[in-house]
Write a protein that holds these residues in place. Sequence first.
Motif, PDB file in Angstrom:
ATOM      1  N   VAL A   3      11.044 -64.408  19.346  1.00 29.77           N
ATOM      2  CA  VAL A   3      11.329 -65.835  19.198  1.00 29.77           C
ATOM      3  C   VAL A   3      11.354 -66.192  17.725  1.00 29.77           C
ATOM      4  N   HIS A   4      12.139 -67.215  17.406  1.00 22.91           N
ATOM      5  CA  HIS A   4      12.188 -67.763  16.051  1.00 22.91           C
ATOM      6  C   HIS A   4      11.519 -69.131  16.088  1.00 22.91           C
ATOM      7  N   VAL A   5      10.764 -69.420  15.053  1.00 22.48           N
ATOM      8  CA  VAL A   5      10.061 -70.694  14.933  1.00 22.48           C
ATOM      9  C   VAL A   5      10.524 -71.354  13.642  1.00 22.48           C
ATOM     10  N   HIS A   6      10.922 -72.617  13.729  1.00 24.25           N
ATOM     11  CA  HIS A   6      11.405 -73.350  12.557  1.00 24.25           C
ATOM     12  C   HIS A   6      10.560 -74.603  12.361  1.00 24.25           C
ATOM     13  N   GLU A  11      10.330 -70.879   8.286  1.00 24.95           N
ATOM     14  CA  GLU A  11      10.584 -70.325   9.609  1.00 24.95           C
ATOM     15  C   GLU A  11       9.929 -68.957   9.723  1.00 24.95           C
ATOM     16  N   ALA A  12       9.766 -68.518  10.960  1.00 27.71           N
ATOM     17  CA  ALA A  12       9.165 -67.215  11.212  1.00 27.71           C
ATOM     18  C   ALA A  12       9.778 -66.620  12.470  1.00 27.71           C
ATOM     19  N   LYS A  13       9.661 -65.303  12.573  1.00 28.91           N
ATOM     20  CA  LYS A  13      10.116 -64.571  13.749  1.00 28.91           C
ATOM     21  C   LYS A  13       8.916 -63.807  14.288  1.00 28.91           C
ATOM     22  N   PHE A  14       8.720 -63.884  15.598  1.00 29.35           N
ATOM     23  CA  PHE A  14       7.631 -63.179  16.260  1.00 29.35           C
ATOM     24  C   PHE A  14       8.183 -62.259  17.340  1.00 29.35           C
ATOM     25  N   TRP A  15       7.725 -61.015  17.330  1.00 28.67           N
ATOM     26  CA  TRP A  15       8.000 -60.112  18.444  1.00 28.67           C
ATOM     27  C   TRP A  15       7.093 -60.511  19.597  1.00 28.67           C
ATOM     28  N   GLU A  21       3.443 -60.500  17.786  1.00 24.79           N
ATOM     29  CA  GLU A  21       3.220 -60.011  16.427  1.00 24.79           C
ATOM     30  C   GLU A  21       4.237 -60.641  15.473  1.00 24.79           C
ATOM     31  N   LEU A  22       3.775 -61.047  14.318  1.00 30.25           N
ATOM     32  CA  LEU A  22       4.659 -61.625  13.310  1.00 30.25           C
ATOM     33  C   LEU A  22       5.610 -60.555  12.795  1.00 30.25           C
ATOM     34  N   ALA A  23       6.900 -60.849  12.823  1.00 32.47           N
ATOM     35  CA  ALA A  23       7.916 -59.929  12.314  1.00 32.47           C
ATOM     36  C   ALA A  23       8.352 -60.335  10.913  1.00 32.47           C
ATOM     37  N   GLN A  24       8.588 -61.627  10.707  1.00 32.91           N
ATOM     38  CA  GLN A  24       9.031 -62.151   9.408  1.00 32.91           C
ATOM     39  C   GLN A  24       8.489 -63.554   9.221  1.00 32.91           C
ATOM     40  N   ASN A  25       8.216 -63.894   7.980  1.00 28.93           N
ATOM     41  CA  ASN A  25       7.734 -65.232   7.661  1.00 28.93           C
ATOM     42  C   ASN A  25       8.390 -65.699   6.381  1.00 28.93           C
ATOM     43  N   PHE A  26       8.985 -66.850   6.427  1.00 33.79           N
ATOM     44  CA  PHE A  26       9.624 -67.447   5.259  1.00 33.79           C
ATOM     45  C   PHE A  26       9.094 -68.863   5.070  1.00 33.79           C
ATOM     46  N   GLY A  27       7.970 -68.997   4.390  1.00 29.47           N
ATOM     47  CA  GLY A  27       7.470 -70.305   4.007  1.00 29.47           C
ATOM     48  C   GLY A  27       6.335 -70.887   4.821  1.00 29.47           C
ATOM     49  N   SER A  29       2.543 -71.214   6.123  1.00 24.58           N
ATOM     50  CA  SER A  29       1.228 -70.835   5.622  1.00 24.58           C
ATOM     51  C   SER A  29       0.542 -69.918   6.643  1.00 24.58           C
ATOM     52  N   ALA A  30      -0.499 -69.242   6.209  1.00 22.77           N
ATOM     53  CA  ALA A  30      -1.265 -68.381   7.118  1.00 22.77           C
ATOM     54  C   ALA A  30      -1.814 -69.200   8.288  1.00 22.77           C
ATOM     55  N   ARG A  31      -2.218 -70.417   8.010  1.00 24.45           N
ATOM     56  CA  ARG A  31      -2.742 -71.297   9.061  1.00 24.45           C
ATOM     57  C   ARG A  31      -1.652 -71.623  10.086  1.00 24.45           C
ATOM     58  N   GLN A  32      -0.450 -71.931   9.605  1.00 23.83           N
ATOM     59  CA  GLN A  32       0.667 -72.222  10.514  1.00 23.83           C
ATOM     60  C   GLN A  32       1.022 -70.994  11.349  1.00 23.83           C
ATOM     61  N   VAL A  33       1.027 -69.833  10.729  1.00 28.22           N
ATOM     62  CA  VAL A  33       1.345 -68.601  11.458  1.00 28.22           C
ATOM     63  C   VAL A  33       0.323 -68.374  12.570  1.00 28.22           C
ATOM     64  N   ARG A  34      -0.953 -68.554  12.270  1.00 32.89           N
ATOM     65  CA  ARG A  34      -1.991 -68.390  13.299  1.00 32.89           C
ATOM     66  C   ARG A  34      -1.806 -69.397  14.426  1.00 32.89           C
TER      67      ARG A  34
END
Length: 57
Positions: A3-6, A11-15, A21-27, A29-34
């Motif tokens: 999935v892609h999250v914007h 934005e980020a991509k998660f497998w 699992e985080l695949a890519q992160n562009f911008g 924060s670690a808190r947002q990713v969690r």
Amino acid sequence: MHVHVHCERGEAKFWLDPRVELAQNFGLSARQVRAVKNLIEEHYDEISNAWQEHFGS
């Protein structure tokens, strides 16, 4: 399956398989990713079902 999250700052991509699992992160924060990872895990079945309906097996 993934999935892609914007959001306004990035934005980020998660497998999704074999585990969320985080695949890519562009911008994000670690808190947002969690936070996003937690939401994906909480709604995994819904996301997986929607992905399967849209893309097939």
